[in-house]
Design an enzyme around this catalytic site. Structure first.
Site, PDB file in Angstrom:
ATOM      1  N   GLY A 187       0.826  -1.213   0.000  1.00 39.15           N
ATOM      2  CA  GLY A 187       0.000   0.000   0.000  1.00 39.15           C
ATOM      3  C   GLY A 187       0.853   1.252   0.000  1.00 39.15           C
ATOM      4  CG  HIS A 449      12.180  38.485   1.937  1.00 37.45           C
ATOM      5  ND1 HIS A 449      12.095  37.485   0.993  1.00 37.45           N
ATOM      6  CD2 HIS A 449      13.470  38.890   1.975  1.00 37.45           C
ATOM      7  CE1 HIS A 449      13.304  37.304   0.462  1.00 37.45           C
ATOM      8  NE2 HIS A 449      14.146  38.149   1.039  1.00 37.45           N
TER       9      HIS A 449
END
Ligand code: FAD
Ligand code: NAI
Length: 475
Positions: A187, A449
């Protein structure tokens, strides 16, 4: 114990315990019944999430990532480690200590909020009755004005790979006592990728056997393409379109036969993790005489988690929708507030999903395929982390942010992220989507930033061909 309650909650996972606390906060006399307990009779509150799910898996993901960084990456930063050693026992102890702290914390929260609790297996036997079978086999009958079933889910077992000494489910995969040299995972879903990554970072050679031809079909196609490439680069051998046909236990390993493209293959692993989905715990929880419908194993409920019997509710993994802790908790809050005659709803259109690999994968809202299937015209804004100063500085420049917004109204319809802090970026997107933001609203918002969140800003700008730090589509 007093036997009449306003609310009895069956199950103390993130759906049940959160619901019980909110019920009590709203002045409802509340009892939470939990079946799982330790040998010394202490209740294991917190369900799958705290005991064998979200929390222990994230603890191991973090520890294994640190080990991997120390082993493979720190030298690039000019940090040399002479004799690195893995102490798996301590790693597991750290995980277990976190689990103990959090599950114990729920007892404290219950006391602080006056939620009563009881150990035992609960069964709804009548519209106002829950019968509790205690660990010693005795039974007690509790009367309740309202009943909330929050019994969760369990791993699915497949006939071709029955659990045994070398074949484990996700719970077994969280407590292996040595690093398997060769590890098989059946899976390539969320558990397969998260726990496959843990053991791969600790040194296992990992092969993932996935039945479908498509990788992570629930994600946006760009995410699915990019993540498959990245995980293969990280060393996960992902075999798509492959079905396990049989397994054979050997003394120290397990032999696995699987079919890919009509070809029979055979591999031997030290351990095999089976992670092919989870099944709801709905059997023998509600008496058949109440005629509450069970659909594919899930207790059938309406949008407000109410069953066909007005005062019996069901929440979390045992009902439809994604099997996620936060979805269950929000349902628990909604039901508590509805019992208290408020009008709370869950916005099922905005349930965030996160896969905690490195980098993380996260998304909310619709992907391109869903928009196409629903005949919705949309715009795409995309920004790669390779163009983000902060992502480069922190050495996490793989992946991108993708914003999908309505072609005419510009309303954000979906945000898909593969990269650093993907879960946090998607959470920012989700908050803005709850308020009906357009991509222009995000574009006009100031971002600190340097942050990786700037990639979300730039992707929103890019949806209107206004990105600053990458080229825009030709008009
Ligand atoms: P559960 O957490 O399963 O709790 C149900 C509780 O009910 C259990 O304590 C059980 O013992 C008890 N119970 C059952 N039947 C009875 C009964 N008859 N009487 C009394 N008690 C009963 N989700 C995320 O959102 N983020 C993640 O990062 C994440 N990671 C995961 C990692 C792993 C390895 C696994 C397995 C799952 C993960 N999940 C994650 C999924 C998450 O754990 C589940 O969605 C969540 O726990 C469901 O909550 P629940 O309260 O509905 O059920
Ligand atoms: P899953 O549904 O995410 O993935 C199962 C995978 O197994 C699928 O890709 C499926 O195609 C494949 N599969 C099914 N049968 C198979 C077979 N016989 N052979 C090979 N492949 C087969 O289920 P998973 O990983 O077990 O996780 C269960 C649930 O737990 C998740 O869906 C999620 O809801 C929850 N979870 C959430 C996490 C998170 O939020 N980060 C982390 C872990 C689990």
């Amino acid at each position: 114990m007093e036997k009449m309650f306003d609310v009895v909650v069956v199950g103390s996972g993130p759906a049940g315990y959160v619901s019980a606390i909110r019920c009590s906060q709203l002045g409802l006399k509340t009892l939470c019944i939990e079946e799982s307990h330790s040998d010394n009779g202490k209740p294991n509150f917190g369900g799958t999430c705290l005991n064998v799910g979200c929390i222990p898996s994230k603890a191991l993901l973090d520890s294994s990532h640190r080990y991997y960084e120390a082993n493979k990456k720190l030298s690039e930063h000019g940090i040399q480690i002479e004799s690195l050693k893995l102490d798996l026992k301590s790693m597991m102890k750290r995980k277990d200590d976190i689990v103990d702290k959090l599950t114990g914390g729920i007892s404290g929260l219950f006391s602080a909020n006056k939620v009563e609790s009881m150990i035992g297996r609960g069964k709804v036997t009548d519209i106002n009755t829950v019968e509790v079978t205690k660990p010693d086999g005795s039974t007690e009958t509790i009367d309740a004005k309202n009943i909330i079933v929050a019994t969760g889910s369990k791993p699915i077992e497949i006939p071709s790979a029955k659990y045994s000494k070398h074949i484990v489910d996700s719970t077994g995969a969280l407590c292996l006592n040595s690093v398997p040299k060769k590890l098989g995972v059946v899976g390539a879903g969320i558990i397969g990728l998260e726990l496959g990554s843990v053991w791969s970072r600790l040194g296992s050679e990992v092969t993932v056997i996935e039945a479908l031809d498509e990788f992570l079909p629930m994600t946006d196609h760009d995410i699915s393409k990019e993540t498959l490439k990245e995980f293969k680069k990280q060393g996960l051998d992902i075999k798509l379109g492959s079905k396990v046909t049989s397994t054979k236990e050997l003394k120290n390993s397990v032999k696995v036969k699987f079919e890919s493209n009509d070809q029979e293959n055979e591999m031997e692993f030290d351990k095999l993790i089976v992670a092919v989905g989870r099944a709801p715990n709905s059997s023998n929880v509600i008496s058949d005489e109440l005629n509450i419908e069970i659909e594919d194993g899930f207790i059938k409920v309406n949008d407000f988690c109410q069953t066909s019997v007005n005062n019996i509710w069901a929440i979390g993994d045992v009902v439809r929708g994604p099997m996620l802790a936060h979805k269950g908790s929000e349902e628990g809050i909604m039901v508590a507030e509805r019992i208290a005659e408020k009008h709370t709803e869950v916005n099922y259109d905005l349930v965030p999903s996160v896969i905690y690999t490195h980098p993380e994968i996260a998304w909310v809202g619709q992907n391109e395929k869903e928009l196409k299937d629903n005949n919705i015209d949309y715009k795409v804004g995309k920004f790669p982390f390779a163009a983000s100063g902060r992502a480069l500085a922190v050495d996490q420049s793989v992946g991108f942010v993708k914003v999908l917004s309505h072609a005419k109204t510009d309303t954000i319809l979906g945000v898909h992220v593969f990269g650093p802090a993907a879960a946090e970026i998607v959470q920012q997107a989700l908050i803005s989507m709850e308020f009906g933001s357009s991509s222009e609203d995000i574009a006009l918002t100031m971002f600190s930033h340097p942050t990786v969140s700037e990639a979300f800003h730039e992707a929103a700008l890019s949806a209107n061909n206004l990105a600053i730090h990458i080229g825009n589509k030709k008009k």
